[in-house]
Design a protein around this motif. Sequence first.
Motif, PDB file in Angstrom:
ATOM      1  N   PRO A 143     -20.206   8.312  23.630  1.00 23.89           N
ATOM      2  CA  PRO A 143     -19.551   8.679  24.892  1.00 23.89           C
ATOM      3  C   PRO A 143     -18.136   9.196  24.649  1.00 23.89           C
ATOM      4  O   PRO A 143     -17.463   8.798  23.702  1.00 23.89           O
ATOM      5  N   MET A 144     -17.694  10.119  25.507  1.00 25.38           N
ATOM      6  CA  MET A 144     -16.335  10.668  25.434  1.00 25.38           C
ATOM      7  C   MET A 144     -15.830  10.892  26.856  1.00 25.38           C
ATOM      8  O   MET A 144     -16.590  10.787  27.822  1.00 25.38           O
ATOM      9  N   ASP A 145     -14.534  11.186  26.982  1.00 24.49           N
ATOM     10  CA  ASP A 145     -13.983  11.489  28.303  1.00 24.49           C
ATOM     11  C   ASP A 145     -14.683  12.719  28.872  1.00 24.49           C
ATOM     12  O   ASP A 145     -14.963  13.677  28.147  1.00 24.49           O
ATOM     13  N   LEU A 146     -14.929  12.689  30.189  1.00 26.12           N
ATOM     14  CA  LEU A 146     -15.627  13.792  30.838  1.00 26.12           C
ATOM     15  C   LEU A 146     -14.842  15.083  30.656  1.00 26.12           C
ATOM     16  O   LEU A 146     -13.643  15.149  30.893  1.00 26.12           O
ATOM     17  N   MET A 147     -15.555  16.124  30.213  1.00 25.05           N
ATOM     18  CA  MET A 147     -14.931  17.434  30.029  1.00 25.05           C
ATOM     19  C   MET A 147     -15.719  18.457  30.827  1.00 25.05           C
ATOM     20  O   MET A 147     -16.946  18.533  30.695  1.00 25.05           O
ATOM     21  N   VAL A 148     -15.029  19.194  31.682  1.00 27.21           N
ATOM     22  CA  VAL A 148     -15.683  20.235  32.485  1.00 27.21           C
ATOM     23  C   VAL A 148     -15.319  21.588  31.894  1.00 27.21           C
ATOM     24  O   VAL A 148     -14.150  21.906  31.705  1.00 27.21           O
TER      25      VAL A 148
END
Length: 431
Positions: A143-148
Amino acid sequence: LCQSTAPTPLGADIISTVEFNYSGELLATGDKGGRVVIFQREQESKNRPHSRGEYNVYSTFQSHEPEFDYLKSLEIEEKINKIRWLPQQNAAHSLLSTNDKTIKLWKISQRDKRAEGYNLKDEDGRLRDPFRITSLRVPVLLPMDLMVEASPRRIFANAHTYHINSISVNSDHETYLSADDLRVNLWHLEITDRSFNIVDIKPANMEELTEVITAAECHPHQCNVFVYSSSKGTIRLCDMRAAALCDRQSKFFEEPEDPSSRSFFSEIISSISDVKFSHSGRYMMTRDYLSVKVWDLNMENRPVETYQVHEYLRSKLCSLYENDCIFDKFECCWNGSDSAIMTGSYNNFFRMFDRNTRRDITLEASRENSKPRAILKARKVSTGGKRKKDEISVDSLDFNKKILHTAWHPKENVIAVAATNNLYIFQDKIN
């Protein structure tokens, strides 16, 4: 109830288009600086039961850059004229955005996992020496920080000589229209190097030009039907099954002018700045300078409903002509059930009309009355004589503050209003 975005310096940050997606969970704005900002609706949580309905920034990206046409020695502005969402087919979202000349198809996707444990490269991305690899690793997803991410998928260019004023996605979800002052083109979403010219009103001699195309839209259910409006106050409905070139319309909508009210400004104020089909496809709405009209597609000779937006400005047309405000292009929109309509005015006022009760209301989008959970009060304009306590005089209206762009959530009573460089989001009162 209201929510507004933070103030920013004027100029490039002036909002030039506002559009909800098909579900209403995302809201996109385009500005004069060529940027697209997408807001996402917060899901309701037990800790914050009232947070439902708040829109927070989801993604910001530069859609268009300023260009220069060397053949014509013209600067092409980066300003976003229109944004149109495509129906969602998978986890990603897609939208079309256009400036005066170039339409782009953007894919907006999100990532919340990353792969680790590659065999041929280290975690920092450097390639490993193949001779030092003595064992195989199985990569894993962490998992990682949400990236858009927003990535351009297609660029539809070089098809318009004049400025693009409209784009509209067809109900077949494969084609779309783009319109400029004199032509309407039909595109396939997969094909970027050619479009089909379906309307061309350019005369052989440009000195004979009497009208221009101001807006165009596809029918919401019939992929062969579209309309376009003109600066002469007329609307043409075309059927692509009748002929490949739609130079001759199937239906022609025009309201005869009352000769007694004719004036120097009649032609300017009758120019249609926006046309929108109702969600049902039975009606269409047009906005001219002073009014909004609702037309039944089965009746061409006059509208079935006419709503005066700011009739008190009729006496001010001379000064509005002098300060160029008379050429402002106001948009209009339907609510999700086609029972109400909304459009903008001056002094940051916007107007809502209930089609069933024929009641109307004037509201103001301003920073003073935009505290969260504040309830908007109806505003009234006095045209002369004695002014009541709550009224504002027509002479003290600010014509620099104008609401040209509005959008209505497709399913709920949530509206978005662009007032210069501020975006206001209002929703029905929650108990």
